[in-house]
Enzyme design. Structure first.
Site, PDB file in Angstrom:
ATOM      1  N   CYS A 167       0.835  -1.203   0.000  1.00 46.63           N
ATOM      2  CA  CYS A 167       0.000   0.000   0.000  1.00 46.63           C
ATOM      3  C   CYS A 167       0.871   1.254   0.000  1.00 46.63           C
ATOM      4  O   CYS A 167       0.632   2.192  -0.775  1.00 46.63           O
ATOM      5  CB  CYS A 167      -0.927  -0.025   1.214  1.00 46.63           C
ATOM      6  SG  CYS A 167      -2.135   1.316   1.244  1.00 46.63           S
ATOM      7  N   CYS A 168       1.909   1.274   0.845  1.00 41.35           N
ATOM      8  CA  CYS A 168       2.818   2.430   0.872  1.00 41.35           C
ATOM      9  C   CYS A 168       3.522   2.587  -0.471  1.00 41.35           C
ATOM     10  O   CYS A 168       3.755   3.715  -0.922  1.00 41.35           O
ATOM     11  CB  CYS A 168       3.855   2.273   1.986  1.00 41.35           C
ATOM     12  SG  CYS A 168       3.242   2.624   3.649  1.00 41.35           S
ATOM     13  N   CYS A 222       8.133   4.146   5.521  1.00 41.29           N
ATOM     14  CA  CYS A 222       7.370   3.611   4.398  1.00 41.29           C
ATOM     15  C   CYS A 222       8.250   3.394   3.172  1.00 41.29           C
ATOM     16  O   CYS A 222       7.788   2.927   2.149  1.00 41.29           O
ATOM     17  CB  CYS A 222       6.224   4.547   4.041  1.00 41.29           C
ATOM     18  SG  CYS A 222       6.746   6.230   3.709  1.00 41.29           S
ATOM     19  N   CYS A 264      -1.062   8.770   7.053  1.00 44.13           N
ATOM     20  CA  CYS A 264      -2.420   8.423   6.661  1.00 44.13           C
ATOM     21  C   CYS A 264      -3.289   8.167   7.896  1.00 44.13           C
ATOM     22  O   CYS A 264      -2.804   7.655   8.913  1.00 44.13           O
ATOM     23  CB  CYS A 264      -2.399   7.183   5.774  1.00 44.13           C
ATOM     24  SG  CYS A 264      -1.600   7.446   4.179  1.00 44.13           S
TER      25      CYS A 264
HETATM   26  S1  SF4 Z   1       0.479   4.788   5.561  1.00 43.32           S
HETATM   27 FE1  SF4 Z   1      -0.957   5.239   3.856  1.00 43.32          FE
HETATM   28  S2  SF4 Z   1       0.034   4.367   2.106  1.00 43.32           S
HETATM   29 FE2  SF4 Z   1       1.009   3.403   3.893  1.00 43.32          FE
HETATM   30  S3  SF4 Z   1      -0.201   1.560   4.370  1.00 43.32           S
HETATM   31 FE3  SF4 Z   1      -1.145   3.213   5.513  1.00 43.32          FE
HETATM   32  S4  SF4 Z   1      -2.800   3.966   4.149  1.00 43.32           S
HETATM   33 FE4  SF4 Z   1      -1.384   2.800   2.881  1.00 43.32          FE
END
Ligand code: SF4
Length: 204
Positions: free
Chosen positions: A75-76, A184, A156
């Site tokens: 996701c990151c 991340c 996030c």
């Molecule tokens: S920080 Fe943002 S981009 Fe990373 S896993 Fe969480 S929601 Fe996804």
């Protein structure tokens, strides 16, 4: 925000961008508007690729990051790392607000780095949290509303929580992962070749 304030006071041309992952807090959008009005500058959002987000979400669900470290990193990668790589192609140099005391992984960051022909500046690398607080107070720098609610590092919404007294600044990031690096991947992967202007990036 201190970087933006310093750059505005210096008076030279600069651009500001932020990674809009699609999952940030409403307060972050409020902060973007505050910066626009206070400094009279555009805050450029860097969005993830729509097709990549659609594919990932369809296959793994909207909250895949809670399922495993690998899913969280995916996701990151989709929402942060790749958009940053694309955005950086527009710049010869960029600056971040990373500080060495934030995490062990940041303990050795230099004030000036070079990667892939691009300069990365970390002018606040040796600043302490107390120095940040003092500069912010003395210069009246706008403060993200969530700092007033116990947050020390803001990313996030589903992956960030307020911290408890005595916890590290990054303890509220991906808090369900025990012993992780609290990163991340975007801060150590600056690459690309196109050169145009200089940029500041709000922290992630
Ligand atoms: S920080 Fe943002 S981009 Fe990373 S896993 Fe969480 S929601 Fe996804």
């Amino acid at each position: 925000m201190i970087l933006v304030d310093l750059a505005a006071r210096a008076g030279g041309p600069f651009r500001v961008f932020t990674l809009d992952t699609g999952r940030v807090h409403e307060e972050t959008y409020q902060m973007m508007e505050t910066v626009r009005q206070r400094y009279g500058i555009a805050v450029e959002p860097a969005f993830p690729d729509r097709e990549e987000v659609e594919r990932m979400t369809a296959e793994h669900g909207p909250n895949l990051f809670y399922g495993s470290v690998a899913a969280r990193k995916m996701c990151c990668d989709v929402r942060k790392v790749r958009p940053l790589e694309r955005k950086l192609r527009e710049f010869a140099a960029w600056a971040t607000g990373l500080r060495r005391e934030q995490t062990a992984a940041r303990a050795d960051i230099a004030k000036v780095e070079e990667s892939g022909g691009r300069i990365k500046l970390n002018p606040l690398a040796d600043w302490t949290a107390a120095q940040v607080e003092e500069y912010t107070r003395a210069q009246g720098v706008p403060v993200h509303p969530l700092y007033g609610r116990g947050f020390a590092s803001i990313g996030c919404a589903p992956c960030t929580r307020a911290i408890e007294p005595g916890e590290s600044e990054r303890a509220g990031r991906w808090w369900w992962e025990q012993g992780g690096p609290r990163e991340c991947g975007i801060h150590f992967a600056a690459d690309g070749t196109v050169a145009r202007g200089a940029a500041l990036k709000t922290d992630a």
